[in-house]
Write a protein that holds these residues in place. Structure first.
Motif, mmCIF file in Angstrom:
data_model
loop_
_atom_site.group_PDB
_atom_site.id
_atom_site.type_symbol
_atom_site.label_atom_id
_atom_site.label_comp_id
_atom_site.label_asym_id
_atom_site.label_seq_id
_atom_site.Cartn_x
_atom_site.Cartn_y
_atom_site.Cartn_z
ATOM 1 N N LYS A 1 -7.295 -8.992 0.365
ATOM 2 C CA LYS A 1 -7.794 -8.611 -1.070
ATOM 3 C C LYS A 1 -6.444 -8.210 -1.750
ATOM 4 C CE LYS A 1 -12.525 -9.667 -0.069
ATOM 5 N NZ LYS A 1 -12.755 -11.004 -0.713
ATOM 6 N N GLU A 2 -5.398 -8.219 -1.229
ATOM 7 C CA GLU A 2 -4.299 -7.970 -2.449
ATOM 8 C C GLU A 2 -4.348 -6.742 -3.073
ATOM 9 O OE1 GLU A 2 -4.156 -11.033 -5.385
ATOM 10 O OE2 GLU A 2 -3.146 -12.454 -3.858
ATOM 11 N N VAL A 3 -4.975 -5.436 -1.780
ATOM 12 C CA VAL A 3 -4.437 -4.341 -1.826
ATOM 13 C C VAL A 3 -3.553 -3.697 -2.068
ATOM 14 C CG1 VAL A 3 -5.634 -2.367 -1.663
ATOM 15 C CG2 VAL A 3 -7.767 -3.987 -1.710
ATOM 16 N N ASP A 4 -2.802 -2.474 -2.816
ATOM 17 C CA ASP A 4 -1.703 -2.337 -3.325
ATOM 18 C C ASP A 4 -2.069 -1.297 -1.300
ATOM 19 O OD1 ASP A 4 -1.148 -0.972 -6.481
ATOM 20 O OD2 ASP A 4 -1.183 -2.789 -5.353
ATOM 21 N N GLU A 5 -0.121 -1.579 -0.918
ATOM 22 C CA GLU A 5 -0.096 -1.072 0.633
ATOM 23 C C GLU A 5 0.060 -0.026 0.372
ATOM 24 O OE1 GLU A 5 3.549 -0.484 3.369
ATOM 25 O OE2 GLU A 5 4.010 -2.330 2.006
ATOM 26 N N GLU A 6 0.102 0.841 -0.816
ATOM 27 C CA GLU A 6 -0.241 2.490 0.033
ATOM 28 C C GLU A 6 -1.451 2.682 -0.868
ATOM 29 O OE1 GLU A 6 0.987 6.490 -3.154
ATOM 30 O OE2 GLU A 6 1.844 4.510 -3.481
ATOM 31 N N HIS A 7 -2.150 2.456 -1.097
ATOM 32 C CA HIS A 7 -3.707 2.299 -0.943
ATOM 33 C C HIS A 7 -4.548 2.580 0.040
ATOM 34 C CE1 HIS A 7 -3.762 2.293 -5.473
ATOM 35 N NE2 HIS A 7 -3.730 3.123 -5.571
ATOM 36 N N ILE A 8 -3.586 1.025 0.789
ATOM 37 C CA ILE A 8 -4.703 0.554 2.022
ATOM 38 C C ILE A 8 -4.410 1.601 2.704
ATOM 39 C CG2 ILE A 8 -4.370 -1.177 4.240
ATOM 40 C CD1 ILE A 8 -3.014 -2.781 2.166
ATOM 41 N N GLY A 9 -2.748 2.316 3.085
ATOM 42 C CA GLY A 9 -2.989 3.340 4.543
ATOM 43 C C GLY A 9 -3.707 4.906 3.841
ATOM 44 N N GLN A 10 -3.493 4.923 2.806
ATOM 45 C CA GLN A 10 -4.780 5.783 2.196
ATOM 46 C C GLN A 10 -6.815 5.582 2.390
ATOM 47 O OE1 GLN A 10 -5.002 7.591 -2.052
ATOM 48 N NE2 GLN A 10 -2.479 6.554 -2.302
ATOM 49 N N ILE A 11 -6.876 4.819 2.674
ATOM 50 C CA ILE A 11 -8.404 4.144 2.486
ATOM 51 C C ILE A 11 -7.950 3.982 4.278
ATOM 52 C CG2 ILE A 11 -10.142 2.649 3.290
ATOM 53 C CD1 ILE A 11 -8.604 0.974 0.134
ATOM 54 N N ILE A 12 -7.071 3.481 4.941
ATOM 55 C CA ILE A 12 -7.545 3.738 6.411
ATOM 56 C C ILE A 12 -7.609 5.047 6.873
ATOM 57 C CG2 ILE A 12 -6.265 2.872 8.515
ATOM 58 C CD1 ILE A 12 -7.496 0.484 7.541
ATOM 59 N N LYS A 13 -6.649 5.941 6.184
ATOM 60 C CA LYS A 13 -6.779 7.677 6.357
ATOM 61 C C LYS A 13 -7.826 7.626 6.295
ATOM 62 C CE LYS A 13 -4.812 11.625 5.767
ATOM 63 N NZ LYS A 13 -5.996 12.507 6.018
ATOM 64 N N LYS A 14 -8.734 7.686 5.225
ATOM 65 C CA LYS A 14 -10.067 7.872 5.007
ATOM 66 C C LYS A 14 -11.196 7.335 6.087
ATOM 67 C CE LYS A 14 -12.878 8.636 1.087
ATOM 68 N NZ LYS A 14 -13.391 8.625 -0.688
ATOM 69 N N LEU A 15 -11.070 6.089 5.737
ATOM 70 C CA LEU A 15 -12.116 5.378 6.968
ATOM 71 C C LEU A 15 -12.513 7.047 8.285
ATOM 72 C CD1 LEU A 15 -11.948 2.205 5.632
ATOM 73 C CD2 LEU A 15 -13.486 3.964 6.007
ATOM 74 N N THR A 16 -11.173 6.161 8.960
ATOM 75 C CA THR A 16 -10.185 7.243 10.413
ATOM 76 C C THR A 16 -11.302 8.619 10.071
ATOM 77 O OG1 THR A 16 -8.247 5.701 10.829
ATOM 78 C CG2 THR A 16 -8.434 7.686 12.153
ATOM 79 N N ASP A 17 -10.884 9.479 9.145
ATOM 80 C CA ASP A 17 -11.193 10.640 9.173
ATOM 81 C C ASP A 17 -12.554 10.416 9.393
ATOM 82 O OD1 ASP A 17 -9.093 11.889 9.592
ATOM 83 O OD2 ASP A 17 -8.271 11.762 6.720
#
Length: 270
Positions: free
Chosen positions: A91-107
């Motif tokens: 979906k061409e999401v920024d790499e920095e945003h991907i990291g934040q999203i993964i962390k939030k979903l994990t939390d």
């Protein structure tokens, strides 16, 4: 500084809002945000924004939209961390945003590879004819670590493999009236290996396979194959030579010499 002059709800997306800002000529569309951003920053008519804050709001909204996409992707079924990352990259999401999203979903416990592996193994055991080795490969392909995959597959015990193999035997053996019993067994054993069952479980399940043999089905299969071979060779051979050709062909197809000789005694005149 820019002042918010108007906030309107988008026609097609009721949870998104258009923000209008003052200009020298009156007002103009500035940007849009999700309802969550609107509430978090308490945006309202008359609120003043500098360029830095506008950039922050746009970035926050972009991150929120990407997070919402991930949530929607998760709504269909459980996903591994790798599957979510791959989806966001697509979906061409920024790499920095991907990291934040993964962390939030994990939390939020929305991503859990260990739980995913356990549920995946349970589902495959109940709905497919796949063995543990093939399921492990599927898990690793989905991004689950080998350690987590092995741990989840402890639920796929030797006993459960044995039961599933037995069910497949009942379903397959003696059902093909055109193949010898031995060939059916060999084909099923090969198929089970390809499906990823443990060799020890296959060997145990097939230990007493001879008891499953149906003499009538075996005879029907031999007659079918024997008559085909007779038609193939009788134009060029007769007597002993014809008998030898048919015997070789039937033996390669898994029939015993005893039943072959019975068939030939009835079918070939010496």
């Amino acid at each position: 500084m820019r002042k918010i002059t108007r906030i309107t709800t988008q026609v097609k997306h009721k949870s998104r809002f258009n923000i209008f800002l003052n200009t020298a000529d009156g007002e103009a569309y500035g940007f849009s945000v999700d309802e969550a951003i609107l509430i978090e920053y308490r945006l309202r008519k008359g609120f003043e924004l500098d360029d830095s804050m506008i950039a922050t709001l746009i970035q926050k909204d972009t991150l929120h939209k990407s997070y919402t996409q991930a949530i929607n992707f998760l709504s269909f079924r459980m996903r591994t961390r790798k599957e979510i990352v791959d989806y966001l990259v697509k979906k061409e999401v920024d790499e920095e945003h991907i990291g934040q999203i993964i962390k939030k979903l994990t939390d939020e416990n929305l991503i859990d590879d260990e739980q995913f592996a356990i549920m995946f193994v349970r589902s495959r055991m109940n709905t497919s004819s796949k063995g543990p080795k093939l399921i492990k490969k599927e898990l690793i392909d989905k991004g689950v670590s080998a350690i987590l995959a092995e741990s989840a597959l402890e639920n796929y015990s030797f006993e459960k493999q044995y039961e599933k193999i037995k069910k497949l035997m009942d379903k397959k053996i003696n059902k093909n009236k055109k193949e010898s019993f031995r060939k059916q067994v060999q084909q099923l054993q090969t198929n089970l290996m390809q499906k990823g069952f443990a060799q020890s479980a296959i060997k145990e399940a097939f230990a007493d396979i001879q008891e499953e043999k149906n003499s009538n089905v075996e005879w029907d299969a031999l007659v079918y194959q024997g008559e085909k071979l007779l038609r193939k060779h009788e134009a060029k051979h007769e007597g002993y030579e014809l008998r030898r050709k048919v015997t070789e062909g039937l033996y390669r197809k898994g029939f015993s010499f005893e039943i072959i000789n019975t068939f030939l005694d009835e079918s070939i005149e010496e």
